[in-house]
Design a protein around this motif. Structure first.
Motif, PDB file in Angstrom:
ATOM      1  N   GLY A 733     -25.871  -8.317  86.246  1.00 49.97           N
ATOM      2  CA  GLY A 733     -26.890  -7.612  85.451  1.00 49.97           C
ATOM      3  C   GLY A 733     -26.296  -6.534  84.579  1.00 49.97           C
ATOM      4  O   GLY A 733     -27.033  -5.732  84.001  1.00 49.97           O
ATOM      5  N   SER A 734     -24.982  -6.494  84.495  1.00 54.08           N
ATOM      6  CA  SER A 734     -24.351  -5.362  83.816  1.00 54.08           C
ATOM      7  C   SER A 734     -24.209  -5.573  82.322  1.00 54.08           C
ATOM      8  O   SER A 734     -24.028  -4.628  81.582  1.00 54.08           O
ATOM      9  N   ARG A 735     -24.272  -6.834  81.871  1.00 54.90           N
ATOM     10  CA  ARG A 735     -24.001  -7.064  80.457  1.00 54.90           C
ATOM     11  C   ARG A 735     -24.657  -8.362  79.994  1.00 54.90           C
ATOM     12  O   ARG A 735     -25.169  -9.136  80.808  1.00 54.90           O
ATOM     13  N   GLN A 736     -24.614  -8.557  78.669  1.00 52.16           N
ATOM     14  CA  GLN A 736     -25.188  -9.754  78.078  1.00 52.16           C
ATOM     15  C   GLN A 736     -24.182 -10.907  78.137  1.00 52.16           C
ATOM     16  O   GLN A 736     -22.993 -10.699  77.938  1.00 52.16           O
ATOM     17  N   HIS A 737     -24.672 -12.075  78.416  1.00 53.29           N
ATOM     18  CA  HIS A 737     -23.857 -13.288  78.335  1.00 53.29           C
ATOM     19  C   HIS A 737     -24.423 -14.153  77.208  1.00 53.29           C
ATOM     20  O   HIS A 737     -25.593 -14.023  76.852  1.00 53.29           O
ATOM     21  N   GLN A 738     -23.589 -15.047  76.698  1.00 56.07           N
ATOM     22  CA  GLN A 738     -24.003 -15.866  75.551  1.00 56.07           C
ATOM     23  C   GLN A 738     -25.273 -16.674  75.865  1.00 56.07           C
ATOM     24  O   GLN A 738     -26.149 -16.837  75.018  1.00 56.07           O
ATOM     25  N   SER A 739     -25.367 -17.164  77.102  1.00 47.75           N
ATOM     26  CA  SER A 739     -26.535 -18.002  77.444  1.00 47.75           C
ATOM     27  C   SER A 739     -27.826 -17.192  77.407  1.00 47.75           C
ATOM     28  O   SER A 739     -28.910 -17.763  77.253  1.00 47.75           O
ATOM     29  N   HIS A 740     -27.734 -15.866  77.559  1.00 45.00           N
ATOM     30  CA  HIS A 740     -28.955 -15.049  77.450  1.00 45.00           C
ATOM     31  C   HIS A 740     -29.546 -15.203  76.052  1.00 45.00           C
ATOM     32  O   HIS A 740     -30.768 -15.174  75.878  1.00 45.00           O
ATOM     33  N   THR A 741     -28.669 -15.355  75.069  1.00 49.88           N
ATOM     34  CA  THR A 741     -29.131 -15.527  73.686  1.00 49.88           C
ATOM     35  C   THR A 741     -29.446 -16.995  73.411  1.00 49.88           C
ATOM     36  O   THR A 741     -30.505 -17.328  72.869  1.00 49.88           O
ATOM     37  N   ASP A 742     -28.525 -17.873  73.831  1.00 46.93           N
ATOM     38  CA  ASP A 742     -28.728 -19.311  73.558  1.00 46.93           C
ATOM     39  C   ASP A 742     -30.071 -19.793  74.107  1.00 46.93           C
ATOM     40  O   ASP A 742     -30.752 -20.597  73.495  1.00 46.93           O
ATOM     41  N   ASN A 743     -30.390 -19.340  75.293  1.00 53.43           N
ATOM     42  CA  ASN A 743     -31.592 -19.843  75.974  1.00 53.43           C
ATOM     43  C   ASN A 743     -32.610 -18.720  76.165  1.00 53.43           C
ATOM     44  O   ASN A 743     -33.280 -18.635  77.199  1.00 53.43           O
ATOM     45  N   ALA A 744     -32.711 -17.872  75.143  1.00 49.15           N
ATOM     46  CA  ALA A 744     -33.551 -16.682  75.285  1.00 49.15           C
ATOM     47  C   ALA A 744     -35.011 -17.038  75.511  1.00 49.15           C
ATOM     48  O   ALA A 744     -35.723 -16.328  76.220  1.00 49.15           O
TER      49      ALA A 744
END
Ligand code: FAD
Ligand code: NAP
Length: 852
Positions: A733-744
């Motif tokens: 939970g400390s940072r953004q990962h690419q999948s957070h954006t890809d599958n927002a």
């Protein structure tokens, strides 16, 4: 215009070729249409056997592109006869002056692509060479009769008739002894009429087929009324339907209704006289064998009630393959015909044909003479007519060679290595699994629009990319693998032609979904195609569909419900919503025993549910933590998943209701998880578990709790774990990962919902604590073997992937399943999504391996 160099050559003057010719002319393309026969109509030109009719109602089996046709043409029957359908094709051709654009009695024998001229050269049976920029095979899916594969076929001296090449002036069987080989649609339509004339009729059956009565007559009143009321809406519904006929999809499982009710529903469908009615009665006929048996049993009971001789009735009753996986037939008095004294059924499984002879047929222990033999043995379907032409693409590769192990296409329309070649209703498109008029029109329009768009943008060639083609193959396979089709010896699977590869040739994802995909390809700048021209080249490589088809259907269905986003709710509302959603899902398999109890958590008692297999213990035990973002869910909220794991892995599961946020924030859930684990370990023997075989498991936030519990067990002196099963876990939970954006967005668990969960659970400062983010633990060595399952369309995908990789790098044995086409929630949907079965099976296997 030179006749030997045109923009487009079209092969075939069936409905596909006719409509395409019209559209090419309307859009200013020069063209030649080449046709083997001496008239238009294709299927309806060649198949003139007695009883030949359409089996899709004429309300639906007709062109929609010329609205005037609806006023000037009226069908005399619901299932029109071949002569009437042929007259319709001729009428359309005459009305639109299409005859002038067709070369009849002209077979295309070869086609060669030249990279230099960026053109095809087409060779005809008349020895003519025609060059063209684009080459379209409108050659039909069922236009190439199957080569005879019965010994002695060439020995017979009497008249031989092939249903797909029937003499134009008809055949009179009066007083004759006739053999019919085959019991597919063509046979089932012709046998009752041949029996009316013949003195003796012997039907040779290899596989019985399911057939439903046509109840022919006027067009169905309800469909006619709907068409009159709003033709546009009716046709639009057909285009977006599953099969090209507007039928409301069922939402009822055949297994969810009482047997009497199921029979009543099927009787209503039987009386409708519509090919698709029985299969559409229940939602799961095509995907569940037990559900399919409900329909199959019903039809068998009908056969038994019609055919007087029980032995013949049984022989005519299909068994051993599911209804619908061979093309169902539609008949008028087929089963009744076997009550006639001069009609006999021969079962080729017990009495095989030894040889056709000069005068008849040797079969079983008999030799019989016949005055005529009718081959109703079907077609080299879908690919036969295409590969019969020697089509040579780039670098000398022929389509026949490329397809030796099964057809490879992009969208069933195009193929890598064959620029500017298009197929209408080709393999990999819905084609024969649909009302083909709808599919033909859609393909013609897609090709038309593509050619127009290329011309406007100055492109001369179009060719799919290998990645797009492979992606389409995989998508077709994903669609096929959730159905019952693949295990049946059908022509859909190429099984009727010796040596033909075994794949499901048509696309089974549905006409509506397919149309949307084709439209999407265009809208995304010809995704998956490379276009070249003298001024520019454009390659928009990519895969158009990777999501599992059943997952996509669920997402589409949910989108129509207009549900409020959970993050707009209070935690109390979200919990009520979650409970209400859980109440309507299938329960999952029955387990041996379920016991609810309570155990001591870190700060007070916690509820748990114990799932015990029916087999004898002591069982290994899995301490399971539910999903719900630390905010909702309970010890019973993942009930179907827990039951499934319990049954499949033969393990006991203790599902724990840890404390929830925001009432109990971080690290309450983590501490409760570990406390529950310790309690289960301490009481394992008295609970009937094997104390030496304990593992943890969890989904989503529960996966986070399980991973943390495993770390705490390592760091705090036990208990010793045999494994950890983490399904789409939260690990960082400390940072953004690419999948957070890809599958927002759009996949149930959204980026904003995940943020809502974290905000309720842990302060930003706490999120770097390994008890909240196990990925951030300074040392991951010494942890128990893990199975980590991540899902392609999950915002948490990259966190789970990172945890699997970090564990592995630290020397932990890790099985890492990246579930293709799945979402954060889909793998938990037991008995709802067939595509979720393999990942859950892999999870159960992992549990078994943990425990040895
Ligand atoms: P076709 O009608 O098959 O036309 C293809 C044409 O291409 C043929 O005329 C052929 O001679 C020509 N051709 C092929 N190769 C060459 C070559 N190398 N050179 C020159 N010409 C060539 N579908 C339904 O949706 N509903 C139904 O009720 C239905 N009933 C059917 C009944 C029967 C008996 C059969 C066999 C099929 C039925 N079908 C039905 C499927 C039917 O094939 C399609 O509905 C539709 O008619 C196909 O049209 P088409 O133009 O694509 O192909
Ligand atoms: P089919 O469905 O493939 O039927 C062929 C029949 O011949 C089958 O019973 C098959 O047995 C049998 N057969 C094949 N080879 C044989 C052999 N060597 N020895 C013994 N039996 C053999 O072909 P079809 O009836 O022409 O129909 C093809 C398709 O055309 C249909 O499925 C349908 O899509 C379309 N069609 C539609 C209608 C309509 O009602 N509108 C009418 C006709 C056709 P196995 O099953 O064991 O292979």
């Amino acid at each position: 215009m030179s006749r030997s160099d045109v923009d487009v050559v079209v092969v075939g003057a069936g409905f596909a070729g006719l409509y395409l010719l019209h559209e090419l002319r309307e859009n200013g393309f020069s063209s030649r249409v080449l046709e083997t026969g001496d008239d238009v109509g294709g299927t309806w030109y060649w198949n003139r056997y007695p009883g030949a009719r359409c089996d899709i109602s004429t309300t639906d089996y007709q062109f929609t592109w010329d609205p005037e046709l609806h006023d000037e043409w009226s069908w005399s029957e619901k299932h029109a006869t071949q002569p009437e359908i042929l007259r319709y094709a001729q009428h359309v051709a005459r009305k639109h002056d299409l005859y002038s654009g067709i070369d009849f009695e002209t077979r295309v024998v070869g086609a060669v692509w030249s990279d230099e001229s960026r053109k095809w050269t087409i060779t005809t049976s008349k020895g003519e060479n025609i060059t063209c920029r684009h080459y379209v095979m409108a050659t039909g899916c069922l236009s190439m009769p199957k080569e005879p594969d019965i010994p002695g076929t060439d020995r017979y001296k009497g008249p031989v008739y092939v249903t797909g090449r029937w003499p134009h002036d008809g055949v009179d069987f009066t007083g004759q002894r006739v053999a019919v080989i085959g019991t597919g649609s063509s046979a089932i339509q012709s046998i009752p009429l041949i029996a009316e004339q013949a003195a003796e009729l012997v039907v040779f059956q290899r596989t019985p087929n399911f057939s439903v009565p046509a109840h022919n007559g006027p067009q169905p009143a309800d469909r006619v009324a709907r068409l009159r009321e709003d033709r546009g809406a009716y046709e639009a519904e057909a285009r977006l339907s599953t099969s090209g006929v507007p039928i409301q999809p069922s939402t009822t499982s055949a297994l969810a209704v009482a047997p009497d009710t199921a029979r009543e529903m099927l009787e209503t469908a039987w009386q409708r006289g519509e090919l698709l009615a029985l299969g559409a009665t229940f939602m799961d006929v095509g995907i569940s064998r037990p559900a399919n048996e409900v329909v199959s049993d019903f039809i068998r009971s009908k056969i038994a009630s019609i055919v007087k001789d029980p032995k013949t009735a049984e022989l005519l009753s299909p068994r051993g393959y599911p209804f619908g996986t061979k093309r169902p037939c539609m008949d008028t008095n087929y089963y009744q015909t076997f009550n006639l004294p001069h009609v006999r059924l021969v079962d080729l499984n017990t009495d095989p044909i030894r040889s056709i002879t000069e005068t008849g047929i040797d079969f079983g222990s008999e030799s019989r003479e016949f005055d005529a033999i009718v081959y109703a043995t079907g077609f080299d379907a879908m690919t036969g007519a295409i590969v019969a032409v020697d089509i040579e693409g780039r670098d000398g590769m022929t389509l026949k060679k490329k397809w030796a192990n099964g057809p490879l296409t992009y969208l069933g329309l195009t193929s890598v290595g064959f620029p500017n070649l298009f197929m209408i209703t080709g393999p990999g498109s819905p084609s024969v699994l649909s009302n083909m008029m709808v599919s033909i029109e859609q393909h013609v329009e897609w090709i038309r629009d593509t050619l127009v768009s290329m011309r406007e943008e100055g492109f001369e060639t179009i060719e799919p990319t290998p990645r797009a083609e492979e992606g389409w193959r995989a998508h077709c396979e994903d669609c096929a693998s959730i159905t019952l089709f693949q295990d049946t010896n059908s022509w859909y699977m190429g099984a009727n032609v010796p040596g033909k590869p075994r794949v499901l040739f048509p696309y089974i994802g549905g006409v509506g979904r397919y149309r949307k995909i084709c439209d999407e390809v265009t809208a995304r700048g010809f995704l998956g195609f490379e276009l070249t021209g003298s001024v520019a080249t454009r390659c928009n490589d990519g895969v158009v569909r990777e999501i599992q088809p059943d997952v996509e259907s669920v997402l589409e269905m949910m989108a129509t419900l207009g549900l409020p986003p959970i993050e707009a709710m209070s935690p109390v509302e979200a919990r009520a919503f979650s409970e209400a959603s859980s109440a309507v899902r299938p329960p999952g398999p029955a387990v041996g025993e379920m016991i609810d109890g309570s155990l001591p958590g870190e700060a007070g008692p916690l509820e748990y549910r114990l799932y015990r297999p029916a087999s004898g213990g002591p069982h290994p035990v899995v301490v399971y933590f539910h999903g719900g973002g630390w905010v909702f869910g309970s010890h019973v909220s993942d009930d179907p998943l827990c039951r499934d794991l319990c049954v499949q892995a033969d393990v006991a599961i203790v599902s724990v209701n840890y404390r929830h946020a925001p009432e109990d924030r971080f690290p309450a859930a983590a501490l409760d998880g570990y406390a529950a684990l310790r309690w289960v370990a301490a009481n394992a023997a008295s609970l009937g578990f094997d104390p030496a075989r304990i593992a943890v498991a969890g989904w989503s936030a529960g996966g986070n709790v399980a991973a943390v519990a495993a770390q705490m067990a390592r760091d705090n002196g036990g208990p010793e774990l045999r494994g950890q099963l983490l399904l789409t876990p939260v690990t960082d939970g400390s940072r953004q990962h690419q999948s957070h954006t890809d599958n927002a967005d759009g996949y149930i668990l959204t980026k904003s919902l995940m943020e809502w969960f974290w905000n309720h659970y842990a302060d930003p400062a706490d999120r770097s604590n390994p008890l909240a983010s196990p990925l951030l633990a300074p040392d991951l060595s010494g942890l128990p073997p893990a199975m980590v399952v991540t899902a392609q369309y999950d915002p948490l995908r990259d966190e789970g992937d990172a945890y699997a990789e970090a564990l592995s790098a630290a020397g932990v044995h890790v099985e890492h399943l990246r579930a293709k086409g799945h979402t954060h929630t889909s793998i938990t949907m037991v008995d709802m999504l067939p595509s979720s079965v393999p990942p859950r099976r892999a999870m159960a296997s992992a549990l078994r391996r943990f425990f040895g």
